[in-house]
Design an enzyme around this catalytic site. Structure first.
Site, PDB file in Angstrom:
ATOM      1  N   THR A 132     -42.058  46.848  36.160  1.00 51.35           N
ATOM      2  CA  THR A 132     -42.646  46.154  35.020  1.00 51.35           C
ATOM      3  C   THR A 132     -43.492  44.969  35.463  1.00 51.35           C
ATOM      4  O   THR A 132     -43.263  44.400  36.542  1.00 51.35           O
ATOM      5  CB  THR A 132     -41.528  45.651  34.083  1.00 51.35           C
ATOM      6  OG1 THR A 132     -42.074  44.807  33.072  1.00 51.35           O
ATOM      7  CG2 THR A 132     -40.493  44.842  34.852  1.00 51.35           C
ATOM      8  N   ASP A 133     -44.440  44.574  34.603  1.00 51.21           N
ATOM      9  CA  ASP A 133     -45.236  43.373  34.884  1.00 51.21           C
ATOM     10  C   ASP A 133     -44.416  42.098  34.711  1.00 51.21           C
ATOM     11  O   ASP A 133     -44.828  41.021  35.170  1.00 51.21           O
ATOM     12  CB  ASP A 133     -46.479  43.321  34.001  1.00 51.21           C
ATOM     13  CG  ASP A 133     -46.193  43.330  32.506  1.00 51.21           C
ATOM     14  OD1 ASP A 133     -45.019  43.401  32.113  1.00 51.21           O
ATOM     15  OD2 ASP A 133     -47.165  43.287  31.717  1.00 51.21           O
ATOM     16  N   GLU A 134     -43.258  42.188  34.063  1.00 53.64           N
ATOM     17  CA  GLU A 134     -42.472  40.984  33.794  1.00 53.64           C
ATOM     18  C   GLU A 134     -41.918  40.339  35.061  1.00 53.64           C
ATOM     19  O   GLU A 134     -41.511  39.174  35.039  1.00 53.64           O
ATOM     20  CB  GLU A 134     -41.342  41.297  32.819  1.00 53.64           C
ATOM     21  CG  GLU A 134     -41.853  41.738  31.454  1.00 53.64           C
ATOM     22  CD  GLU A 134     -40.765  41.829  30.400  1.00 53.64           C
ATOM     23  OE1 GLU A 134     -39.863  40.967  30.400  1.00 53.64           O
ATOM     24  OE2 GLU A 134     -40.816  42.759  29.584  1.00 53.64           O
ATOM     25  N   TYR A 158     -33.397  40.345  32.542  1.00 50.63           N
ATOM     26  CA  TYR A 158     -34.012  41.673  32.724  1.00 50.63           C
ATOM     27  C   TYR A 158     -35.038  41.651  33.842  1.00 50.63           C
ATOM     28  O   TYR A 158     -34.977  42.453  34.783  1.00 50.63           O
ATOM     29  CB  TYR A 158     -34.658  42.140  31.422  1.00 50.63           C
ATOM     30  CG  TYR A 158     -35.680  43.241  31.641  1.00 50.63           C
ATOM     31  CD1 TYR A 158     -35.298  44.460  32.204  1.00 50.63           C
ATOM     32  CD2 TYR A 158     -37.027  43.055  31.316  1.00 50.63           C
ATOM     33  CE1 TYR A 158     -36.228  45.474  32.427  1.00 50.63           C
ATOM     34  CE2 TYR A 158     -37.955  44.059  31.533  1.00 50.63           C
ATOM     35  CZ  TYR A 158     -37.555  45.252  32.088  1.00 50.63           C
ATOM     36  OH  TYR A 158     -38.471  46.251  32.322  1.00 50.63           O
ATOM     37  N   LYS A 162     -35.118  43.543  37.573  1.00 48.42           N
ATOM     38  CA  LYS A 162     -36.172  44.461  38.004  1.00 48.42           C
ATOM     39  C   LYS A 162     -36.865  43.948  39.266  1.00 48.42           C
ATOM     40  O   LYS A 162     -37.234  44.734  40.145  1.00 48.42           O
ATOM     41  CB  LYS A 162     -37.185  44.672  36.883  1.00 48.42           C
ATOM     42  CG  LYS A 162     -36.683  45.538  35.749  1.00 48.42           C
ATOM     43  CD  LYS A 162     -36.320  46.950  36.205  1.00 48.42           C
ATOM     44  CE  LYS A 162     -37.549  47.778  36.566  1.00 48.42           C
ATOM     45  NZ  LYS A 162     -37.183  49.176  36.938  1.00 48.42           N
ATOM     46  N   TYR A 215     -40.963  36.471  16.630  1.00 50.03           N
ATOM     47  CA  TYR A 215     -40.435  35.317  17.334  1.00 50.03           C
ATOM     48  C   TYR A 215     -41.447  34.167  17.370  1.00 50.03           C
ATOM     49  O   TYR A 215     -42.642  34.373  17.646  1.00 50.03           O
ATOM     50  CB  TYR A 215     -40.086  35.678  18.774  1.00 50.03           C
ATOM     51  CG  TYR A 215     -38.804  36.446  18.951  1.00 50.03           C
ATOM     52  CD1 TYR A 215     -37.619  36.003  18.390  1.00 50.03           C
ATOM     53  CD2 TYR A 215     -38.764  37.616  19.717  1.00 50.03           C
ATOM     54  CE1 TYR A 215     -36.430  36.699  18.580  1.00 50.03           C
ATOM     55  CE2 TYR A 215     -37.587  38.308  19.909  1.00 50.03           C
ATOM     56  CZ  TYR A 215     -36.420  37.844  19.335  1.00 50.03           C
ATOM     57  OH  TYR A 215     -35.248  38.535  19.522  1.00 50.03           O
TER      58      TYR A 215
END
Length: 352
Positions: A132-134, A158, A162, A215
């Site tokens: 993921t880019d996160e 999370y 990753k 949010y």
């Protein structure tokens, strides 16, 4: 034959359907079937001799070893992961267990299998790890998009889990020579996505007459990638990617969360108008932001285009239209995944 882990999830399930629509090469699907794993996604493959499902955990090294030995796949694609930030904040332990410990056990099982292959099969084997880019952290508004050389700065349980899995994959390549590839993708959307994620949640809440929770101020920016484009990129990287390399996969579609929700509302206003004639936008509510919410993700996918010739086919406008229509037309699939446990989680996460 290829072995896919996590193939009953959103991206993995779409990938299997996409793969078998382009190829006659068989697939073994290993999935633990946690709450987001849904075999209904793959119902069209019942009786298809090219496909076999095995229920199991990537942390079960013995099971992985048996599958590898029995089926002798030429590649393994690892989609298996806990993947929802909100859930990782509530319960990080599962994310560490699956994304870190599970990846370690998978790598060890693959390493022992790969070491025993004949020389020509050993040369051709690939392990493709989907990430993921996160892992790169967050960006300011004027900062250039993430490239493959950005430092890792994960901000949630999370993304930290990753990032750890990515580091393990890299280390097993550099230490043991394991022929790995890694992709880091931006936010996926499309058919069969579990409705805890923003886009399906908004579609389903809108048509049910419920509030559309956003949010904070809704100005968090994400790069949106249609899942079928992602599947195409994965096939491209598997066949053409350079061993040991990382490839960013993005949609070139930066949107704020608020803009995404408004786009969905506008489509629904046109396709399935409210009985009272008002816009679905009137259902939007702003709720307390989640802890540590990253402000912006953006992917620079030039390397994938330059080296392998891949670009996404869908714009956000075409992709979101296909997605909204799919959810409107597949009520049976939706009813099967939105169980009592799912409703309880939504209540806990977003309030009444």
């Amino acid at each position: 034959m290829i072995l896919v882990t996590g193939g009953a999830g959103f991206i993995g399930g779409n990938f299997i359907l996409d793969w078998l629509s382009h190829s006659n090469e068989s697939i073994i699907n290993l999935d633990k079937l946690t709450y987001a794993g849904n075999l209904d996604t793959l119902k069209a493959l019942e009786g298809d001799l090219r496909y076999r499902f095995v229920q199991g955990d990537i942390g079960d090294r013995a099971l992985l070893g048996r599958l590898l030995t029995e089926y002798q796949p030429r590649a393994l694609i690892n989609f298996a992961a806990e993947s929802h930030v909100d859930r990782s904040i509530q319960g990080p332990g599962e994310f560490i267990q699956t994304n870190v410990v599970g990846t370690f056990n998978l790598l060890e099982a693959v390493r022992f299998y790969w070491n025993e292959l004949p020389a020509n099969e050993k040369e051709q084997f690939r392990l493709l790890h989907i990430s993921t880019d996160e892992v790169y952290g967050t960006l300011e508004a004027a900062t250039p998009p993430f490239t493959e050389t950005n430092a890792y700065e994960p901000n949630s349980p999370y993304s930290a889990s990753k990032a750890a899995s990515d580091h393990l994959v890299r280390a097993w390549h550099h230490t043991y020579g394991l022929p790995v590839l890694t992709t880091n993708c931006s936010n996926n959307y499309g058919p069969y996505q579990f409705p805890e994620k923003l886009i399906p949640l908004v579609i389903l809440n809108a048509i049910a007459g419920k509030k559309l929770p956003i949010y904070g101020d809704g100005k968090q920016i994400r790069d949106w990638l249609f899942v079928n484009d992602h599947c195409d990129a994965i096939r491209c990287v598997l066949e053409e990617g350079v061993v040991g390399e990382t490839y960013n996969v993005g949609g070139w579609n930066e949107k704020t969360n608020l803009d995404v929700v408004r786009s969905i509302c506008a489509l629904l206003d046109e396709i399935k108008p409210r009985v009272d004639g008002k816009s679905y936008c009137e259902q939007i509510v702003f709720i307390t932001d989640r802890p540590g919410h990253d402000r912006r993700y953006a992917i620079n996918a030039h390397k994938l285009e330059r080296d392998l010739g891949w670009r996404p086919k869908e714009t956000f406008e075409t992709g979101i239209s296909k997605t909204v229509n799919w959810y409107l037309e597949n009520s049976a699939w939706i009813q099967n995944v939105t169980s009592g446990a799912y409703r309880d989680w939504v209540q806990q996460q977003y309030g009444a």
